[in-house]
Design a protein around this motif. Sequence first.
Motif, PDB file in Angstrom:
ATOM      1  N   ASP B 341       0.655  -1.569   0.006  1.00 51.62           N
ATOM      2  CA  ASP B 341      -0.462  -0.366  -0.092  1.00 51.62           C
ATOM      3  C   ASP B 341       0.981   1.414   0.135  1.00 51.62           C
ATOM      4  O   ASP B 341       0.804   2.353  -0.217  1.00 51.62           O
ATOM      5  CB  ASP B 341      -1.191   0.253   0.939  1.00 51.62           C
ATOM      6  CG  ASP B 341      -2.187  -0.643   1.136  1.00 51.62           C
ATOM      7  OD1 ASP B 341      -2.077  -1.683   0.236  1.00 51.62           O
ATOM      8  OD2 ASP B 341      -3.188  -0.738   1.685  1.00 51.62           O
ATOM      9  N   ILE B 357      -4.931   0.992  -8.838  1.00 49.09           N
ATOM     10  CA  ILE B 357      -5.616   1.500  -7.658  1.00 49.09           C
ATOM     11  C   ILE B 357      -7.256   0.752  -7.814  1.00 49.09           C
ATOM     12  O   ILE B 357      -7.937   0.576  -7.178  1.00 49.09           O
ATOM     13  CB  ILE B 357      -5.475   2.737  -6.873  1.00 49.09           C
ATOM     14  CG1 ILE B 357      -3.514   2.619  -6.165  1.00 49.09           C
ATOM     15  CG2 ILE B 357      -6.513   3.050  -5.506  1.00 49.09           C
ATOM     16  CD1 ILE B 357      -3.128   4.048  -5.789  1.00 49.09           C
ATOM     17  N   ASN B 387      -5.415  -2.303   1.798  1.00 45.89           N
ATOM     18  CA  ASN B 387      -6.054  -2.876   1.123  1.00 45.89           C
ATOM     19  C   ASN B 387      -7.489  -3.995   1.256  1.00 45.89           C
ATOM     20  O   ASN B 387      -8.125  -3.850   0.932  1.00 45.89           O
ATOM     21  CB  ASN B 387      -5.782  -2.916  -0.692  1.00 45.89           C
ATOM     22  CG  ASN B 387      -4.699  -3.983  -0.345  1.00 45.89           C
ATOM     23  OD1 ASN B 387      -4.681  -5.671  -0.677  1.00 45.89           O
ATOM     24  ND2 ASN B 387      -2.719  -3.576  -0.747  1.00 45.89           N
ATOM     25  N   LEU B 415      -4.598   3.739   1.635  1.00 42.15           N
ATOM     26  CA  LEU B 415      -5.673   3.297   0.781  1.00 42.15           C
ATOM     27  C   LEU B 415      -6.801   3.715   1.142  1.00 42.15           C
ATOM     28  O   LEU B 415      -7.761   4.006   0.332  1.00 42.15           O
ATOM     29  CB  LEU B 415      -5.138   2.213   0.468  1.00 42.15           C
ATOM     30  CG  LEU B 415      -4.082   1.995  -0.643  1.00 42.15           C
ATOM     31  CD1 LEU B 415      -3.810   0.773  -2.280  1.00 42.15           C
ATOM     32  CD2 LEU B 415      -3.954   3.299  -1.605  1.00 42.15           C
ATOM     33  N   LEU B 420      -9.548   3.785  -2.579  1.00 42.26           N
ATOM     34  CA  LEU B 420     -10.901   2.373  -2.712  1.00 42.26           C
ATOM     35  C   LEU B 420     -12.390   3.041  -2.469  1.00 42.26           C
ATOM     36  O   LEU B 420     -13.377   2.454  -1.772  1.00 42.26           O
ATOM     37  CB  LEU B 420     -10.517   1.869  -2.017  1.00 42.26           C
ATOM     38  CG  LEU B 420      -8.675   1.260  -2.018  1.00 42.26           C
ATOM     39  CD1 LEU B 420      -7.802   0.251  -0.955  1.00 42.26           C
ATOM     40  CD2 LEU B 420      -8.501   0.353  -3.553  1.00 42.26           C
TER      41      LEU B 420
END
Lengths: 548, 548
Positions: B341, B357, B387, B415, B420
Amino acid sequence: MISFQTSPDRYRHWKLSIEGNVAKLSMDVQEDVTLADGYKLKLNSYDLGVDIELADAIQRIRFEYPQVRAVVITSLKPRIFCAGANIYMLGTSSHAFKVNFCKFTNETRCTIEDDSRHSGRRYIAALNGTASGGGYELAIACNEIYLVDDGNSAVSLPEVPLLGVLPGTGGLTRLVDKRKVRRDRADVFSTLAEGLKGKRAKEWGLIDDTFPTSKFQEAIDGVAQAASLRAGERVQAGSLHYSGIELHPLVVESTDSTRDYKYVSLRFHREKRYADLTIRAPENELPTDPDEIQKLGDRYWPLRAFRELDDALLHLRVNEPEIGLVCIRTEGKIDEVLAVDKALSANRDHWLIREIILQMARVLRRLDLTSKSFFAIVEPGSCFAGNLLELMLASDRSYMLNNPEESVEIGFSGLNAGALLMANGLTRIQSHFLGQPEKADLILEMDRSFDTEDAQDYGLVTFAPDDLDWEDEIRLAIEERTSLSPDALTGMEASLRFAGPETMDTKIYGRLTAWQNWIFQRPNAVGPQGALTNYGKPSKAQFDYKRT
Amino acid sequence: MISFQTSPDRYRHWKLSIEGNVAKLSMDVQEDVTLADGYKLKLNSYDLGVDIELADAIQRIRFEYPQVRAVVITSLKPRIFCAGANIYMLGTSSHAFKVNFCKFTNETRCTIEDDSRHSGRRYIAALNGTASGGGYELAIACNEIYLVDDGNSAVSLPEVPLLGVLPGTGGLTRLVDKRKVRRDRADVFSTLAEGLKGKRAKEWGLIDDTFPTSKFQEAIDGVAQAASLRAGERVQAGSLHYSGIELHPLVVESTDSTRDYKYVSLRFHREKRYADLTIRAPENELPTDPDEIQKLGDRYWPLRAFRELDDALLHLRVNEPEIGLVCIRTEGKIDEVLAVDKALSANRDHWLIREIILQMARVLRRLDLTSKSFFAIVEPGSCFAGNLLELMLASDRSYMLNNPEESVEIGFSGLNAGALLMANGLTRIQSHFLGQPEKADLILEMDRSFDTEDAQDYGLVTFAPDDLDWEDEIRLAIEERTSLSPDALTGMEASLRFAGPETMDTKIYGRLTAWQNWIFQRPNAVGPQGALTNYGKPSKAQFDYKRT
């Protein structure tokens, strides 16, 4: 035929009492007094008849008792607040009826929240016993929820585990969007048939507090007093200076093919599956001073006409399921309608005027949410202006006659600029011009009427046939519309009517209701082995476990 | 068994060609190459197999041809662009398959828009002939739409008038929310079987322009060149300096009860209707320099692991319909996941890292939209961090072992703070703490790991059983979950997973899909006299006209 009219002296399931600034609505459902045969309303479970009384009571508090600042909703049955919608009623109802029932109860919940949001009244759910399913959904429509701590009473949404359907009146959405219960906890709660009690229910945010049985009534009285002091400024102001007006029964004359109120008429063309809905403007000059308006009471045109329109819409929904299309027409002078809007706009801070405008907004939202097609027919002699112009803008399409010999106009008023919001928080003119917001602003600023060519140039109407084509075009449009799949139209209209932003209300109607509709059709719920069908029987539901 | 893996050399229905900065995707459906028997893909109509190729092509353009700035989608068939989803395929498919098919095609459309929004690539629909139904829905997923003006070709959404269902891949929502077609015009258009041509289609905003047949190709070339110059800065920067990487086929080993990829494994417990889905962390230190990462290509862990996860999710959806619950597990070292990450976050502006990503985000959204329950099982040896922590936050519930003897941790990375996003525009930690936004911020700022007690105190996990209860509690939770109505769970999860704001994407999935689900079940569509059943037959559909 189901009637939506009632009054406190005729209530069978609720008691409404007013003490100072606090109203108490007590649920005491008579199990044998049902709208249909085949079920008993045990444990304060409800059918549409019970909810019609609740909706009436909320409406009356708003108009008849403006001094009320806090409303306590509780039950007169020991150890049970409300067991939700009656399962046997659901099990024996048609799909169409179930959907209309869920929609109406949702609207009643939203009316509670509308009162709280716009008039500042505080609603307190005093759960003197278990609140399950629709019982808990009624509670989360309130501002505050208190549960008796008797070691037994719980709140629950047992629809998924027990019935194989969803909590259908906004429960899931309010859980995560209003009370902001953590989604993983909401998942656990909504799959737990027995629900949660006291401490954990409070920790998870499902209720605000618990009180022991011995102190429950006293504690609720204290909470209600405190809430009435915290109530919004608007209701405070209103409650100091005004007494209410009485809502009299609507006068309706019906034949097999007509239903006539004072300002609203329905004409049914059942073999063609459409109806004409006509709203008439006020006949003559109305008072503009709020005290004089208050003297008129429920005879005042905007209140009466929109109460009648509300009743007509509910009648169409529940008693005329095969009518797929409603042609909206208006009759009267534009100036009379605009004069009413001017009086309303000028006195928006007066409690009665505020309630009248909010009621008009609710009725228009009821129209937006009615699963029928609406075509506005704009002809000479019509008065689509101000508040009645909203009917045209709410319609799926509009047809305006283009005949230089016989002019027809539509017009705007201040009310079109924000007083009569849709459930998505937009005005209907904003929604109409979603792609050209500057055009909506411009048109409102112009503050004038539009004849047909003008209306067409500005993109206000869908079609403007000339007098040679007019009749044929309307006739063909009606024939074509009523030939289409009623289900596809319902889904299409629900998708197109609410473009733009979403709110908790649009989520409840647009998303939750659609899921509920689907699940209510599935064999896992209503098939011979379905969970809803098998509820209360010794046999267990058999599922087809394929996930879709 | 349906496979979602393909590559351009195996395409049967599409041709992908690259010329400079412009990619051309040409549809040329082979009518006999179908996923099932019983229908022919005439007139460039499609089934899931055709859309699997399209999804693959979009994915390859993003990874293999980063120099591409504009993508032209057109057809090689004369006078027809695309007739939409094949009606006979729909008529012979199970409800579950139809719903999964619509969902996948919706996701492909959203991937096109994701590419346009985040990578700046421009998509041009070059309609060399009629685009109807799903064909027009594909067009409105593009940035620009051009229609040949041959006096015959039209755009249309004929689902409501011809089939009694809705345009199922976002058509209605995109019409009013993306292209902002006026809702009354959208109503007319969506009930007009033959659709609209040239001038009116342009005037109503359904297309951007028309070109005569003789100049169509030339005009499209010009438009594509212009679009490639207008493309977003991101793709411009990428396209100047980098060449792409190759996406090799995923290696899968399967037995009757297992499906193993390099980093992802599925274990099916079919008799219990659940599956274990395990994702493994990278084994050892990976490069952190983007050029070195590019040399690794599709072997780089985040790309490979999430491509495998994507395939596993699609496999579960389509090939394992009776699996109702997926237990998500992870294996490996938290530090290795966090190191990945860190490298991704540090190089977000590099074209490949950006695409990786964005791909991870799309796969996680695919999980959010999968109609299965997800439980995250957080045990010693697991690595729910960064993630992979998104998998826990995406789950309907989480169970974390509380054993002082054997510590287990979860951790955050950069992240988790916005790279996300869910379809509703929120991060998953924001969604988890919707009622306490300050808590989401605080936890991200702390930038540390949480052991079980810590995770419980901060409200990050649903349950934290101790080692004595652990096995029983998990077993009971699985048994209980898989005993519930699969339909009710689907509706409940769809309602609870997406609290808070709504976007066009959530409307498409949450609202339109739910309506479509309902309509696809109704006798008016799929009964013996239904419109979908009767399509193409001499008999006419018979409707039950009751509106619901």
